[in-house]
Write an enzyme that holds these catalytic residues in place. Structure first.
Site, PDB file in Angstrom:
ATOM      1  N   GLY A  16       0.879  -1.045  -0.224  1.00 25.78           N
ATOM      2  CA  GLY A  16       0.052   0.122  -0.002  1.00 25.78           C
ATOM      3  C   GLY A  16       0.820   1.338   0.004  1.00 25.78           C
ATOM      4  O   GLY A  16       0.455   2.258   0.521  1.00 25.78           O
ATOM      5  N   SER A  17       1.917   1.294  -0.598  1.00 25.60           N
ATOM      6  CA  SER A  17       2.729   2.465  -0.446  1.00 25.60           C
ATOM      7  C   SER A  17       2.275   3.341  -1.403  1.00 25.60           C
ATOM      8  O   SER A  17       2.292   4.512  -1.026  1.00 25.60           O
ATOM      9  CB  SER A  17       4.293   2.375  -1.090  1.00 25.60           C
ATOM     10  N   ASN A  18       1.689   2.872  -2.543  1.00 26.88           N
ATOM     11  CA  ASN A  18       1.096   4.031  -3.337  1.00 26.88           C
ATOM     12  C   ASN A  18      -0.052   4.557  -2.689  1.00 26.88           C
ATOM     13  O   ASN A  18      -0.431   5.727  -2.645  1.00 26.88           O
ATOM     14  CB  ASN A  18       0.570   3.309  -4.739  1.00 26.88           C
ATOM     15  N   ASN A 111      -5.134   3.521 -12.995  1.00 27.17           N
ATOM     16  CA  ASN A 111      -4.373   2.414 -12.715  1.00 27.17           C
ATOM     17  C   ASN A 111      -2.872   2.874 -12.718  1.00 27.17           C
ATOM     18  O   ASN A 111      -2.851   3.896 -13.718  1.00 27.17           O
ATOM     19  CB  ASN A 111      -4.280   1.144 -13.418  1.00 27.17           C
ATOM     20  N   HIS A 113       1.011   1.805 -13.567  1.00 24.89           N
ATOM     21  CA  HIS A 113       1.653   0.738 -14.048  1.00 24.89           C
ATOM     22  C   HIS A 113       3.142   1.338 -14.141  1.00 24.89           C
ATOM     23  O   HIS A 113       3.644   2.344 -14.183  1.00 24.89           O
ATOM     24  CB  HIS A 113       1.372   0.529 -15.717  1.00 24.89           C
ATOM     25  N   ASP A 154      -4.428  -2.187 -19.670  1.00 25.44           N
ATOM     26  CA  ASP A 154      -3.318  -1.231 -19.797  1.00 25.44           C
ATOM     27  C   ASP A 154      -3.473  -0.180 -20.890  1.00 25.44           C
ATOM     28  O   ASP A 154      -2.456   0.553 -21.335  1.00 25.44           O
ATOM     29  CB  ASP A 154      -2.011  -2.107 -19.818  1.00 25.44           C
ATOM     30  N   GLU A 183       6.623   6.351  -8.721  1.00 26.64           N
ATOM     31  CA  GLU A 183       5.042   6.254  -8.658  1.00 26.64           C
ATOM     32  C   GLU A 183       4.361   6.990  -7.499  1.00 26.64           C
ATOM     33  O   GLU A 183       3.525   7.555  -7.859  1.00 26.64           O
ATOM     34  CB  GLU A 183       4.825   4.794  -8.364  1.00 26.64           C
TER      35      GLU A 183
HETATM   36  C1  GRF Z   1       4.636  -2.143  -7.024  1.00 23.91           C
HETATM   37  O1  GRF Z   1       5.263  -3.315  -7.795  1.00 23.91           O
HETATM   38  C2  GRF Z   1       4.288  -0.904  -7.766  1.00 23.91           C
HETATM   39  O2  GRF Z   1       5.060  -0.771  -9.086  1.00 23.91           O
HETATM   40  C3  GRF Z   1       2.725  -1.558  -8.441  1.00 23.91           C
HETATM   41  O3  GRF Z   1       2.117  -2.058  -7.349  1.00 23.91           O
HETATM   42  C4  GRF Z   1       3.240  -2.956  -6.640  1.00 23.91           C
HETATM   43  C5  GRF Z   1       2.904  -2.545  -4.986  1.00 23.91           C
HETATM   44  O4  GRF Z   1       2.565  -1.352  -4.902  1.00 23.91           O
HETATM   45  N1  GRF Z   1       2.067  -0.319  -8.866  1.00 23.91           N
HETATM   46  P1  GRF Z   1       2.130  -0.968  -3.205  1.00 23.91           P
HETATM   47  O5  GRF Z   1       3.459  -0.681  -2.592  1.00 23.91           O
HETATM   48  O6  GRF Z   1       1.324  -1.986  -2.699  1.00 23.91           O
HETATM   49  O7  GRF Z   1       1.564   0.433  -3.808  1.00 23.91           O
END
Ligand code: GRF
Length: 200
Positions: A16-18, A111, A113, A154, A183
């Protein structure tokens, strides 16, 4: 007069870093939106924990919980309608969004990518495989893309891209790390652009 806050759902499967960087951007910029639902195919992942810690509703939903795929898709749509979701942000979601859901939210699903679409997209192009393919192809740069999700996945309209250099001694891992940081900045800017487009 400030518009009402756009109601967002994030779809996640992992750390969930995004999701976290979007959440932070909404608070810090600030952006006229709020994340009201975190949906995941995994009940215990970093994204779901972050949502719970921050009072964001969570929904663990997978195809396996339903007698048919169509019932799964209908349940997902029902939950999104119940939360009055206006836009969906896929953020590390490792499942295909059912076509019925894409049709129920036309031009409303984004999304991210981890490459410069249209190159290095499509079948099998996810996670570390993307970066391995970029290195294999001898690319001098890579990056990330935020695009609208349509039935062809995509191939939806690109909203925003950021580029990063590929360095001579890069491994898939070192490139993945550089792209993931890119990202986080990209999704915040892409969301700001989406809200400007939609709230005009
Ligand atoms: C990563 O591989 C990122 O490139 C893609 O989703 C994966 C995990 O992202 N978008 P997150 O840390 O769970 O957001």
């Amino acid at each position: 007069m400030a518009h009402h806050k756009t109601r967002l759902a994030v779809f996640c499967s992992g750390n969930g870093s995004n999701f976290r960087s979007i959440y932070q951007a909404i608070a810090e910029k600030p952006l006229n939106a709020e994340i009201v639902l975190c949906l995941s195919n995994r009940s215990a992942c970093g994204a779901m924990e972050f949502a719970q810690e921050n009072g964001i509703a969570t929904l663990h939903i997978t195809e396996k919980q339903f007698a048919s795929f169509d019932e799964f898709a209908a349940a997902m749509i029902h939950a999104l309608r119940e939360h009055r979701i206006e836009n969906i942000l896929l953020a590390g979601y490792m499942r295909k969004v059912p076509e019925a859901v894409v049709r129920a939210f036309p031009d409303k699903i984004l999304n991210i990518h981890p490459a410069l679409l249209p190159k290095f997209g499509g079948e099998g192009m996810y996670g570390i495989h993307v970066h391995a393919a970029v290195l294999q192809a001898g690319e001098k740069e890579s990056g990330a893309t935020v695009h609208f999700v349509n039935e062809e996945y995509d191939k939806g309209r690109i909203l925003l891209q950021h580029r990063v250099p590929v360095l001579p001694d890069d491994t898939s891992e070192s490139l993945a790390e550089r792209v993931l940081e890119c990202e986080h900045r990209l999704y915040a800017e892409a969301l700001e652009k989406l809200l400007q487009e939609e709230q005009q």
